[in-house]
Structure formats: structure tokens, C-alpha cells
Design an enzyme around this catalytic site. Sequence first.
Site, short mmCIF file in Angstrom:
data_model
loop_
_atom_site.label_atom_id
_atom_site.label_comp_id
_atom_site.label_asym_id
_atom_site.label_seq_id
_atom_site.Cartn_x
_atom_site.Cartn_y
_atom_site.Cartn_z
N ASP A 1 -1.95 10.74 -2.33
CA ASP A 1 -2.30 9.69 -3.28
C ASP A 1 -2.53 10.25 -4.68
OD1 ASP A 1 -3.12 8.45 -0.53
OD2 ASP A 1 -2.78 6.84 -1.98
N ARG B 1 -7.27 -0.42 -7.00
CA ARG B 1 -7.42 0.75 -6.12
C ARG B 1 -7.51 1.99 -7.02
NH1 ARG B 1 -4.27 1.29 -0.75
NH2 ARG B 1 -6.30 2.14 -0.16
N ASN C 1 -5.49 12.36 0.08
CA ASN C 1 -4.66 11.52 0.95
C ASN C 1 -5.60 10.77 1.89
OD1 ASN C 1 -1.99 10.65 1.77
ND2 ASN C 1 -2.31 11.77 3.66
N LYS C 2 -5.01 9.94 2.77
CA LYS C 2 -5.79 9.09 3.67
C LYS C 2 -6.87 9.88 4.40
CE LYS C 2 -5.61 5.58 4.14
NZ LYS C 2 -6.56 4.73 3.38
N GLN D 1 -2.71 2.55 9.88
CA GLN D 1 -1.39 2.64 9.24
C GLN D 1 -0.43 3.49 10.07
OE1 GLN D 1 -4.33 2.96 7.71
NE2 GLN D 1 -4.25 2.40 5.55
N ARG E 1 0.84 -1.18 0.00
CA ARG E 1 0.00 0.00 0.00
C ARG E 1 0.88 1.24 0.00
NH1 ARG E 1 1.79 1.94 4.03
NH2 ARG E 1 0.58 3.82 3.70
N GLY E 2 0.22 2.43 -0.13
CA GLY E 2 0.97 3.68 -0.21
C GLY E 2 1.21 4.00 -1.68
N ALA E 3 0.94 5.25 -2.07
CA ALA E 3 0.90 5.58 -3.51
C ALA E 3 2.19 5.21 -4.27
CB ALA E 3 0.55 7.05 -3.68
O1 MRU Z 1 -4.82 3.18 1.97
P1 MRU Z 1 -3.35 3.41 1.99
O2 MRU Z 1 -2.69 2.89 3.21
O3 MRU Z 1 -2.69 2.93 0.72
O4 MRU Z 1 -3.20 4.99 2.02
C1 MRU Z 1 -1.91 5.54 1.93
C2 MRU Z 1 -1.89 7.00 2.10
O5 MRU Z 1 -2.89 7.66 2.20
C3 MRU Z 1 -0.54 7.64 2.07
O6 MRU Z 1 -0.50 8.78 2.86
C4 MRU Z 1 -0.23 8.06 0.62
O7 MRU Z 1 -0.36 6.96 -0.25
C5 MRU Z 1 1.12 8.61 0.48
S1 MRU Z 1 2.38 7.41 0.70
C6 MRU Z 1 3.88 8.13 0.42
#
Ligand code: MRU
Length: 346
Positions: A238, A92, A247-248, A197, A49-51
Amino acid sequence: MNSPFTLWWDQKTGSICYIDQTLLPNEERIVACRSVRRLAKAIQRLEIRGAPALGVAGAFGVALAASVCRKKTMALFLATVARDAEVLRATRPTAVNLGWGIDRVLEALQDAPTVAAARELALGTAENLFHQDTASCHAIGEHGASLLPDSCTVLTHCNAGALACSSWGTALGVIRSAVKAGKQVRVIACETRPLLQGARLTAWELSRDGIPVTVITDSMAAHFMRTEKIDAIIVGADRITSDAVFNKIGTYMHAVCARHHKIPFYVAAPLSTFDAQRKARDVVIEERSRDEIARIGNRTFVPPAVPVKNPAFDATPMELVSAIITENGIIRPPFAMNDPVPGRTK
Ligand code: MRU
């Protein structure tokens, strides 16, 4: 500093290896993935996970599709790989990097003269994106570190660390680079309901590196902005459209509170996260399952007949953002997002 690698290509077994993030911090399990279907499931379940990590996973995913495809003619090979790529893309919808990584590798395949050459090109392109991502995170870190005082407290949300990228991190990359430069940085990590997270991953990463980190619930953030000296908020992204940062879920709330308390609100993200041609209203926000909200472990906390909502991301309007930290430098308001992003490579 001991920043972990999140995912990589294992040449010997021809598989994508990654740390299963759903198991952290209790277990550090490395999974070797040899099928596109399994990779799609891993992305959906947030094992990866994470962009930026999704961008690299998408790229390696297409390389994996190419390496396991047994079609002999280029036309059939390209059609099969493209079909697999769409399975990955659909996992996603919000993080722009996933599609970006997939498309870079698909484009590279088009000019290959043979299936064997295409397989090599796919893997080479994915490996390049992996290394580019690491380099971007370090550059983001160095630019961002200049924004932090020598001794400071930073609040962050979710995990924008090594685990969310190939390594080092974006928001946590800034913190790591500042610490490497000799600054004293204390971190407040918001737990990040529902999937934690912040509590599980950010706290794991930073404590491994010996960076002081304290976990709070998301609903405590405004209280601590008022009662403690918080010098900056740094989050990842993201997708960055011309008018908002996705973002999250919960990030928007922090940005609103930061403005009220006159705390700078920084976004750290590589240029691959920009989608400046689009506006916030055009972006699909991923809606995740009821169980993530209604259940904790084996227990249900919401009456069965009561609906829940579970958007995974929110949009923070650009006017609440103090600066965006990229690998090419710091972008400050007014954000000229309709111009081509300076220095962005495709
Ligand atoms: O649902 P997730 O855990 O993939 O969400 C991730 C985030 O929101 C992060 O802050 C974002 O992807 C940036 S990661 C460098």
C-alpha cells in the site's frame, strides 16, 4: 487468462463502473457510480479496494467531480473539484496511490483554458493512469515471473490481484505471468482476517483462471512454511517508505516467519506505491471499525465491554524484504530508498 477489469469509465453514462468487491465471491454485481459522495462511500466500504485500484478510482473520481460540476468560471470550478477531491482523499489514509491518482488529475486541470477543456483533460488523464496501471502490472508480472522456479508453491496474503488494480494484478500478476510462461504455480492464499480478501477475492480470481489455489487461515502460515515446501512469498504493498513496506495487516508476521524458514519474501508494487521521502513512523495506519473484528454476520463474538483493535495495515521492515518487483525491474537489497526511485514518473 480471464483477468477481470475492476473499474472503468463508462462513456455513455458518464459514470465510474466497478465490481462491488464486498459481494464476491457470491455475487458479481457491477455498480455504476455517478456521484463523488457515493464513490467515497464505495472506497470506505471496500467495494473498491487495493492500492493501485484506489489510485485509478481517485483519478476517475476527480474526473467525475469535474464532469458533474456546473460552475461556469474556472476559479469556482477548480475550487469545487478540489473540495470533492479532498473528500475522496480522506477515505483511506494508508495507500499512497489514492492521493497519487487524485493529484495527477488535479495537476492536469490547472492549465486548462476553459471548464469544458478541463473536463476533457481530467478524463483523459484518468484514462491514461488506468492504462499505465495495466501496463505496469504486466511488466511487474514479467519481471517477477523470472524469480519463480518452473514448478513452485507461492504463499500470498490479502488480494494483490486484478481486483486490487485495473487488471492483472501485482503479486497475482507475477503468478499469472509465470503461469502464462508455462510454469506450474500452486498458490496458498491466506484468508486475511478480518475482511477475508484472500479467501474471497484471491481464491475467486485465481480459480476463475484455473490456477490451483488453497485457502488457509492466517494463523496456519508458519505451520505450512515449516511442513510444506513453500518456494516464495509474494505480497503487494500500500505504501513503500524508505524503511518499510506497508501492506495488509498480517504481512509483517509472514515476513518474520519467512526469514526464519529461509523463504524469499517478495513485494510486487508499481512505482506509484513508493513514498521514499517518508519513514514508517510518519505513516498513518488506518484503524477500521470494531464490528469488523467483533462480529461475523449477525453474531457478536467479543463481549461488549471488551475493546478491540483493528489496524488495517502493518509495516514490514525493509531488512525482511528479499526484493521489490516493480514495472522497471527488480530492486534488491541494500535498498537505496533515499535516492530517487529509478524511472519513476510523477
Ligand atoms: O484494505 P485493502 O483490501 O484495500 O488492502 C489491500 C492490500 O493490502 C493489498 O495487498 C495492497 O493494496 C496491494 S494491492 C496490489
